[in-house]
Each structure stands twice: as C-alpha cells, then as structure tokens.
Write an enzyme that holds these catalytic residues in place. Sequence first.
Site, short mmCIF file in Angstrom:
data_model
loop_
_atom_site.label_atom_id
_atom_site.label_comp_id
_atom_site.label_asym_id
_atom_site.label_seq_id
_atom_site.Cartn_x
_atom_site.Cartn_y
_atom_site.Cartn_z
N CYS A 365 0.64 -1.23 -0.11
CA CYS A 365 0.00 0.01 -0.14
C CYS A 365 0.80 1.30 -0.09
O CYS A 365 0.66 2.23 -0.71
CB CYS A 365 -0.97 -0.30 1.06
SG CYS A 365 -0.43 -0.65 2.83
N GLN A 412 1.09 -11.17 -2.72
CA GLN A 412 -0.43 -10.83 -2.41
C GLN A 412 -0.94 -10.40 -3.74
O GLN A 412 -0.35 -9.59 -4.61
CB GLN A 412 -0.39 -9.66 -1.54
CG GLN A 412 -0.07 -10.10 -0.15
CD GLN A 412 -0.24 -8.81 0.87
OE1 GLN A 412 0.02 -7.74 0.62
NE2 GLN A 412 -0.89 -9.22 2.00
N ASP A 414 -2.80 -7.89 -4.63
CA ASP A 414 -3.32 -6.72 -3.69
C ASP A 414 -3.76 -5.77 -4.66
O ASP A 414 -3.19 -5.36 -5.67
CB ASP A 414 -2.07 -6.19 -3.15
CG ASP A 414 -2.10 -5.70 -1.68
OD1 ASP A 414 -3.33 -5.61 -1.21
OD2 ASP A 414 -1.14 -5.35 -1.24
#
Length: 669
Positions: A365, A412, A414
């Site tokens: 992130c 991930q 993501d």
Amino acid sequence: MSEAQQITLRVDGDETQVTAGTTGAELFFDRRDVVVMRVDGVLKDLDQPLEAGAEIESVTIDSPDGLNVLRHSTAHVMAQAVQQLRPDAKLGIGPYIKDGFYFDFDVAEPFTPEDLKALEKMMLKIVNQNQKFVRRVVSPEEAREAMADEPYKLELLGKADSADEAGEGVNVEVGAGDITIYDNVDRKSGDVVWCDLCRGPHLPNTKLISNAFALTRSSAAYWLGDQNNKPLQRIYGTAWPTKEALKEYQERLAEAERRDHRKLGVELDLFSFPDELGSGLPVFHPKGGIIRKAMEDYSRQRHVEADYEFVYTPHITKGHLYEVSGHLDWYKDGMFPAMHVDAEFNEDGTVRKPGQDYYLKPMNCPMHNLIFRSRGRSYRELPLRLFEFGSVYRYEKSGVVHGLTRVRGMTQDDAHIYCTKEQMKDELTSTLNFVLGLLKDYGLDDFYLELSTKDPEKYVGSDEVWEEATRTLAEVAEASGLELVPDPGGAAFYGPKISVQAKDALGRTWQMSTIQLDFNLPERFELEYQAADGSRQRPVMIHRALFGSVERFMGVLTEHYAGAFPAWLAPVQVVAIPVAEAFNDYLYEVAAKLKKAGIRVEVDASSDRFPKKIRTASKDKVPFVLIAGGEDAENGAVSFRFRDGSQDNGVPVEEAVQRIVDAVKNRTL
C-alpha cells in the site's frame, strides 16, 4: 412456604419462582444435558446459589460454551492423571482451544506415545470415579499455600497481585476478580484428591466427560508462549459429548491429514520447502507453477474486466517510507530487520556520508500511494483501482510458519482503490461482490463475513473517522445478506475491515479476502485530487486482497480439492493411455488435437503395463484419461475414464476433444 422465602428469576426467557438459595443444579435437576449456566451474561458453575432478579440461561454440553467447559474440565482430568503417573510434574496452564484442549507441564522427560496411552487409561479411571469439581474462592495467602509446590502457579499469582495494584484486573488463568481454586473431590470420602488454580467454570462432575475423549499428541512449548522462558512439554487432546461425535471428529482429522497440502505437494510434485532457503520460503515445481499461473491468469483476466489497472513495485525501499505510513511505529516486529547500506567513509575510516536503512516490503500500500501521488489527479479518474501481484516479506516466527498457509515470503493479489466519499459505499459493495464472485469461480461458495473494529491501544486517526468507516463497512456487509460476525479490536492500525471467511470441503473456515476502509494513509501521504468545484480533496482508500496471498490460497485449494484440482487448474488435464504399444501413434494424433485446443495433455508411452499406467494416472489425480485400443482406432474413437473410476467407451475423438475443452473453458468443478 412463605413469600419471603421465594425469589423470582428469569430462566431461559420465562419468569420462575424458586426458594431463596436455590442453585443452578437444583434449578436444572431434570436437565442432564445442562452443564453450566449463564447468569446475567456470565458463565457460572451449577453449584452457585442464585439471586433474585437474575437472568438465567441454561448451557448444554453440546453448545459452543458447553463444549468449551467440557474440554477445559477434561484438561484438568488430564493434568490430574499426569501428576498421578509423574508426581514430579509441575503444572503450567491448560485452556480449551478449538475442538480440544492442551496442558503444559514441566517434566524431566518428554511424553511418548506410550505415555499418552497410559494417561488415557488413568483419565478414564478418574472419570469413572465421578469426582466432583468444586469451586473455592480463596485469599492470596490461601492460594499460595495451596499452590506451594507449583512454581508456575505461584508466578501467575504474582502477576495477579501486580495487576491488582495497577488496577488492571488479574491474570486470565487466575480469574477476573476473585482468586479461585477448583478441587476435585472424591464423591465417597469427600476428600480433595487434586486441585488447581483456575477461573472456571467446570462441569459438575467428571462422569459427564464419559469416554468421549482422546489425547492426540505432545510437543515442546514455552512457559506463557515466550521462547525466552523455560521449555515445557505440552499435551493436546480433544473431548466431545458422545463417542459418536468423537469418532466423527477423528475421521475428519484423518481426512484432513490425507488432504494436508504439504503431503500432497510432495506426492503430486507441486512445491517443496528446501532447508537451504530457510523457514517459510517455498519453491514451486513445474506442475505447481502451472496451477499457480492458471490461478493468476484467470484473476488478471477478471481484474481487467472490472477496470483495474496493473502496477509493479520493488521488493525493498528506504525505511522513511514506512515512517510516513506508520508501519515502523506499529508493525516493525512483523518486518524483517533493516539492511543498512549506502554509507561512505573517508580514508581514515570516519563517516563521510551516513547510510540508510532499507527494508523488505511487508505490504504494497505505501508504494501504491506513491503512484497515486506521482502526478495531479482529477475526480474524473476516480475510482482509480490499482492492482499488483506484489511479493512481500514478513518476519513470522519459526514456530508459526506452516507450509503454504503461513509463510515469510508471499505474493499478494493486492489492490488499492482510491475514490471519493460519495463513491465509497458503492465501491465497497461492488468490491465485495467482485471478491465473492471470483472466489466462487475457484470453487469456494460457503461464506460468512467478519467485521474487525478498532484496537483501542493500536490505531491512528480520529475516533470520528473510525466510527464513520466502521459504520459504512457494517452497512455494506449487512446488505450482502451473509452472516456478519464481530471481531472487536481486530482491525489494522489504519482502518476497520471486512474479511471473507470461506468454508472448505471439510467445513473448516479459512480467512480469504479482506476489504479495509482507510481514511488515514491518504492523510499521512497527503494524497489529493481536484474535485468538480476546483477544490483539493482527500481520496478515500480501500485496501483489498482477494486470495490473501497466492501461496496461502493454493494451499487452501490443494486441501479443498484433496489435490484433485478441477480440469481448468490441473497441471496435467489429460493423460492418453494406449492399451498396447501399437496404438501409441494413434493417441499422439489425438493428443495433438488437444494441444492445438490449448489442453495440457501427455501420452503415457512408457514400458509400464497398462494397469500400472491407469494406477499412475489415478495417483496423479489427472481429471481425464483417454484410452485407445484396436476398436477405438478403427472407429476414430477413445474411451473416457474419469477420476471416480467410471468410464464412457467409444466416444468419437472430436466429441472427446470438445468435452474436455468445454470442461476447461467453463471451469467445471
């Protein structure tokens, strides 16, 4: 009987009058299945007297709370058996856990399988003695006297004293408030034959345990789970209301062992965990790589259709990034230690330029935020959905690393979605629907949702922002129609989340996708977009991992399918087996047609005999086996053999190819 001698209770929803001083055992004397009670929301032993106006709920042995009490009481019986067979054993703690219990002991020698069998016999003897569990409230001095020979219990009492002085309540093993000891009392003599420091509650007697228990294994452990403390021996067990329930559980365990992805990974040549790489770092073999690629390719396709944009970010970064994001404040223990590089030195060894700390990234992130911030953004671009199969690294302790489901290096799937507050609820709804739909395509379709809320000790941002985020997530979750289970304090430090809990073929629950709402990281990274009125506004950020990690998801699917993956995921989709060598060329022609259609096919032209080739294909869990002999070759046909052993003979080759192509294309399970 006078009115003054009676009190009014509310029992299981109905008002009831009883004599003052009545206990739960007397109240439920005709209910053999009731083992404890809930008094004004608190679980209590049945021998406790009831007070006027109390709200009483019966708790049966087969309810979740009743099972926990059964297992906790069985743990006490096990500890009593251990100290009868090994008088030098010192007691640690013995809680109930999911489907069972454990107890820790300080003993001179580890427990062997033979020891566990002997302990089960001793436990059955104690059970049949029908000993009573009797709760006793004691002073700290009385507790120390009773536990004088138990150093670990004395340590817990010391922790309880410290907690009381700090106004923090007492240790969980001791109990909240009163210090309690449970005595095991011989029903005939009335003598206390064993006791332990415990908060309870417990069954009324050992007879209720019956013969529906088993000791499953022993292992090493550390006192209070701290590897800096003294090593202990832990014994695990399970207990159930009936022998039939115990047998069903043992059958589920046996099936789970057969489905263990670590075992199947070796048998099917999918992946392995080389010691040379270190704990929690798997490698995928060619067949495992095919499954993984099929999983990822389909996910990419679906993300493209849903207007996600693909990004790529590096594996390491300067530590300052995680200072901005807050991870170094809140998550440093879960990150690998920093690498200090780029320092420059003078000839005399003095520092000319100090170096910098670089970290392996534990999540994607912060880097996605940098992509958003790399240029000016307009409200017309929102929602902006960034997606990455990003490799991340987390320092999991070696004791919790487990196959593919708990690793140190993972990929991930993501996504981070940036939207306006007005778009937030619709975007959360569409994200949840996208997640559930994609999981169903992989064969998981039994879900409930969990709402993780703020940890009051570990969060950033204002309470108002958290309340708004939590309320919005709850509304979206409830609108899905799925069961919603609260997870108080389970959120990450930057925002609340919904997690999708999926049940596999054995009914086990796995946490799959997570959807987190975040008002905080956009603030920390000063993310902005230009609104329609020309003002600068903060976007709302939604964190979303669908698989959780590719590695973990593959481990789950391996066990869900017991290695028998659906045709679209199977590394080898078809094996063609000739009845005799003379038909090899014919099946190579059939295989060529399948390959042209994009099917993963092999021809078994080995020197093995025909029955062994069939067994090999079955052992490798190949979805389709095509067999050909003389009649098949003459008629331009093959015989279909399926994984369940059934067979469809004389199928024209073109039809056979189309059947297989359709099964793969439609992701038939």
